[in-house]
Design an enzyme around this catalytic site. Structure first.
Site, mmCIF file in Angstrom:
data_model
loop_
_atom_site.group_PDB
_atom_site.id
_atom_site.type_symbol
_atom_site.label_atom_id
_atom_site.label_comp_id
_atom_site.label_asym_id
_atom_site.label_seq_id
_atom_site.Cartn_x
_atom_site.Cartn_y
_atom_site.Cartn_z
ATOM 1 N N LYS A 112 0.823 -1.214 0.000
ATOM 2 C CA LYS A 112 0.000 0.000 0.000
ATOM 3 C C LYS A 112 0.856 1.262 0.000
ATOM 4 O O LYS A 112 0.440 2.293 -0.508
ATOM 5 C CB LYS A 112 -0.914 0.029 1.215
HETATM 6 C C1 LIG Z 1 -0.877 -7.726 2.296
HETATM 7 C C2 LIG Z 1 -1.985 -7.699 1.304
HETATM 8 N N1 LIG Z 1 -1.932 -8.523 0.260
HETATM 9 C C3 LIG Z 1 -2.891 -8.545 -0.673
HETATM 10 C C4 LIG Z 1 -4.002 -7.713 -0.585
HETATM 11 C C5 LIG Z 1 -5.013 -7.751 -1.681
HETATM 12 O O1 LIG Z 1 -4.931 -6.592 -2.478
HETATM 13 P P1 LIG Z 1 -6.197 -6.040 -3.229
HETATM 14 O O2 LIG Z 1 -7.165 -5.622 -2.202
HETATM 15 O O3 LIG Z 1 -5.699 -4.889 -4.019
HETATM 16 O O4 LIG Z 1 -6.720 -7.145 -4.052
HETATM 17 C C6 LIG Z 1 -4.115 -6.848 0.514
HETATM 18 C C7 LIG Z 1 -5.278 -5.962 0.684
HETATM 19 O O5 LIG Z 1 -6.364 -6.217 0.235
HETATM 20 C C8 LIG Z 1 -3.071 -6.815 1.445
HETATM 21 O O6 LIG Z 1 -3.105 -5.959 2.456
HETATM 22 N N1 LIG Z 2 -6.137 -5.223 2.266
HETATM 23 C C1 LIG Z 2 -6.618 -3.914 2.308
HETATM 24 C C2 LIG Z 2 -8.092 -3.791 2.069
HETATM 25 C C3 LIG Z 2 -8.413 -2.509 1.363
HETATM 26 O O1 LIG Z 2 -7.869 -2.540 0.084
HETATM 27 P P1 LIG Z 2 -7.626 -1.276 -0.835
HETATM 28 O O2 LIG Z 2 -6.410 -1.620 -1.614
HETATM 29 O O3 LIG Z 2 -8.837 -1.135 -1.641
HETATM 30 O O4 LIG Z 2 -7.404 -0.061 0.014
HETATM 31 C C4 LIG Z 2 -6.154 -3.305 3.612
HETATM 32 O O5 LIG Z 2 -5.195 -3.812 4.155
HETATM 33 O O6 LIG Z 2 -6.708 -2.374 4.108
#
Ligand SMILES: Cc1ncc(COP(=O)(O)O)c(C=O)c1O
Ligand SMILES: N[C@@H](CCOP(=O)(O)O)C(=O)O
Length: 470
Positions: A112
């Site tokens: 993130k």
């Molecule tokens: C460590 C981690 N891996 C994978 C994901 C999945 O990513 P996305 O939500 O963009 O599919 C998230 C959050 O959702 C995450 O925090």
């Molecule tokens: N895994 C995410 C969930 C939110 O996903 P986002 O990429 O749409 O912000 C988290 O850790 O908060």
């Protein structure tokens, strides 16, 4: 460069407005009205380039003239300066034709940070240029929230409210959110699931007048700027493995479908991606959707990969829009059906298109444990549970086609989930030095019921932006 809504009822706006608006007024998600593309020569020119320099080109193509390029370049440099690895998102070999793309070298140890550091810069710049003050909200299963709090904590014209599911994040994740001393930051533990938090965030946008009253924006991947920034690492990884002269596949641990959708965007911009593999935990709505053609909600099950304990996979709406020939009526009908019945069916042609680009695999907790243990034993490398899901799914893809390199996205540092990692591998991963005192920091958190009205009242009462505007 204009952005329109997947639901077709919002006027076209530029990149900065799309970022500040977050969710379109018709409830849809912003996508470019026309996809920007990069030529083969431009992509080939990324070979050996610095991450920030690739980002300037890729993100620049999506920003258009909404930000002066000298300003954008400066913000991109500032965004990636705090990363602990010089390559920002380095690629490491995990086996024959198998690679891990390490996305956890930012300040809060998850992918993130890659987008959030830039969003922090962009949002800090935008209110000055557009004379606005902003209230940022975000729903988090642990990682988005910590990254947002780190990126926006201390900004004086931005208030940040992060909603996380009470008791359903790891201790490290919780403390990264509750340990902030910044007065503009509010960690809200909601008595519900991540899906409840995300629904509440979307509901705040639908609350009459509230969005305008407080200058509301959102830092989840429903915000287009998040997707734009996450697209860059697909380019750097694929080019390092021979693109554009050679196709590459990616396996992505998936929850809200933002990260893997960024891969689809990179492909749409011209990157030769052969396959995008969705890795899910037991909350496998996406794998079931690909298998059956029906997107059907079920209750959320707590797993050892809590950041992916998600059922409502928001960015799937963007893919549905694209796979349905950008027909917003199809999206509106599907979303209405979803709220009415908890499910919608995908038309056969759209489903075929989705299946031609994506595959999916469910990786359960036992397989996560096996994967962490095997990689620790064979490679002396410590995986986090989310990355283990991506790597497991990558191995499946590689078995199907051993000649195309597969990159698994390593989305978090193992130290964010020390208990699950230690149980699987016998190794307790350590936090890096800048977080060494994290578990001793005092916590500040407000526990709230799963009620939009209560959250709205809290934001009005505690937000400096709300008070300033009143
Ligand atoms: C460590 C981690 N891996 C994978 C994901 C999945 O990513 P996305 O939500 O963009 O599919 C998230 C959050 O959702 C995450 O925090
Ligand atoms: N895994 C995410 C969930 C939110 O996903 P986002 O990429 O749409 O912000 C988290 O850790 O908060």
């Amino acid at each position: 460069m204009l952005y329109g809504s997947t639901r077709g009822q919002a006027p076209g706006i530029d990149f900065v407005e799309a970022m500040l608006t977050g969710l379109a007024p018709d409830g849809g998600l912003y996508v470019p009205e026309r996809w920007p593309t990069l030529s083969r020569d431009t992509i080939a020119g990324f070979a050996g380039a610095r991450y920030a320099d690739v980002a300037k080109v890729v993100i620049g193509a999506m920003v258009g003239d909404a930000i002066a390029s000298a300003d954008l370049d400066r913000m991109i440099e500032a965004a990636y300066a705090p990363f602990r690895h010089k390559a920002v998102c380095p690629l490491v070999q995990a086996g024959d034709n198998l690679f891990l793309l390490e996305l956890f070298h930012g300040p809060t140890l998850a992918f993130k940070d890659v987008a959030m550091r830039l969003l922090g810069q962009l949002l800090d710049h935008a209110p000055k240029t557009r004379a606005a003050r902003a209230t940022i909200v975000g729903a988090t299963s642990g990682d988005t929230g910590s990254a947002a709090i780190d990126a926006f904590g201390g900004l004086d014209h931005v208030d940040v409210f992060i909603l996380y599911p009470h008791g359903r994040v790891s201790e490290v994740q919780r403390r990264q959110m509750t340990g902030s001393r910044a007065p503009n930051v509010h960690a809200l533990a909601i008595e519900g699931t991540f899906d409840d938090c995300q629904a509440m965030v979307k509901g705040l946008f639908a609350s009459p007048g509230f969005r305008e009253e407080i200058g509301l924006s959102v830092v989840n991947s429903i915000n287009w700027a998040r997707i734009a920034a996450q697209t860059v690492y697909y380019f750097t990884a694929a080019v390092a493995l021979g693109a554009p002269g050679r196709p590459v596949s990616f396996a992505v641990p998936t929850g809200n479908f933002g990260d893997i959708f960024a891969g689809w965007v990179a492909k749409r911009m011209g990157l030769p991606i052969e396959r995008l593999m969705i890795g899910t935990n037991e909350n496998d709505i996406l794998a079931r959707t690909l298998a059956t053609g029906t997107y059907q909600l079920r209750g959320v099950i707590p797993t050892t990969s809590p950041s992916m304990d998600i059922q409502v996979s928001s960015n799937f709406e963007r893919l549905l829009f694209e796979a349905s020939d950008r027909d917003s009526a199809t999206v509106v009908d599907a979303m209405a059906e979803l709220s009415r019945t908890g499910a919608f069916r995908i038309a056969p042609q759209a489903l075929d298109r989705i299946r031609s680009e994506f595959a999916a695999e469910t990786v359960d907790a036992a397989a996560v444990t096996d994967e962490i243990a095997a990689v620790q034993r064979d490679n002396d490398y410590t995986l986090d549970p989310h990355t283990a899901i991506g790597l497991r799914a990558a191995r499946t893809l590689l078995r199907q086609n051993p000649t195309t390199p597969v990159v698994a996205l390593a989305t978090a540092h193992a130290a964010k989930f020390p208990d699950a990692v230690e149980r699987a591998s016998g190794v307790r991963p350590k936090l890096p030095p800048h977080l060494a005192d994290l578990l001793d920091r005092p916590e500040r958190v407000s526990v709230l019921p799963n009620s939009r009205a209560e959250v709205e009242t809290f934001i009005r009462r505690h937000g400096r932006v709300a008070k300033h505007r009143a």
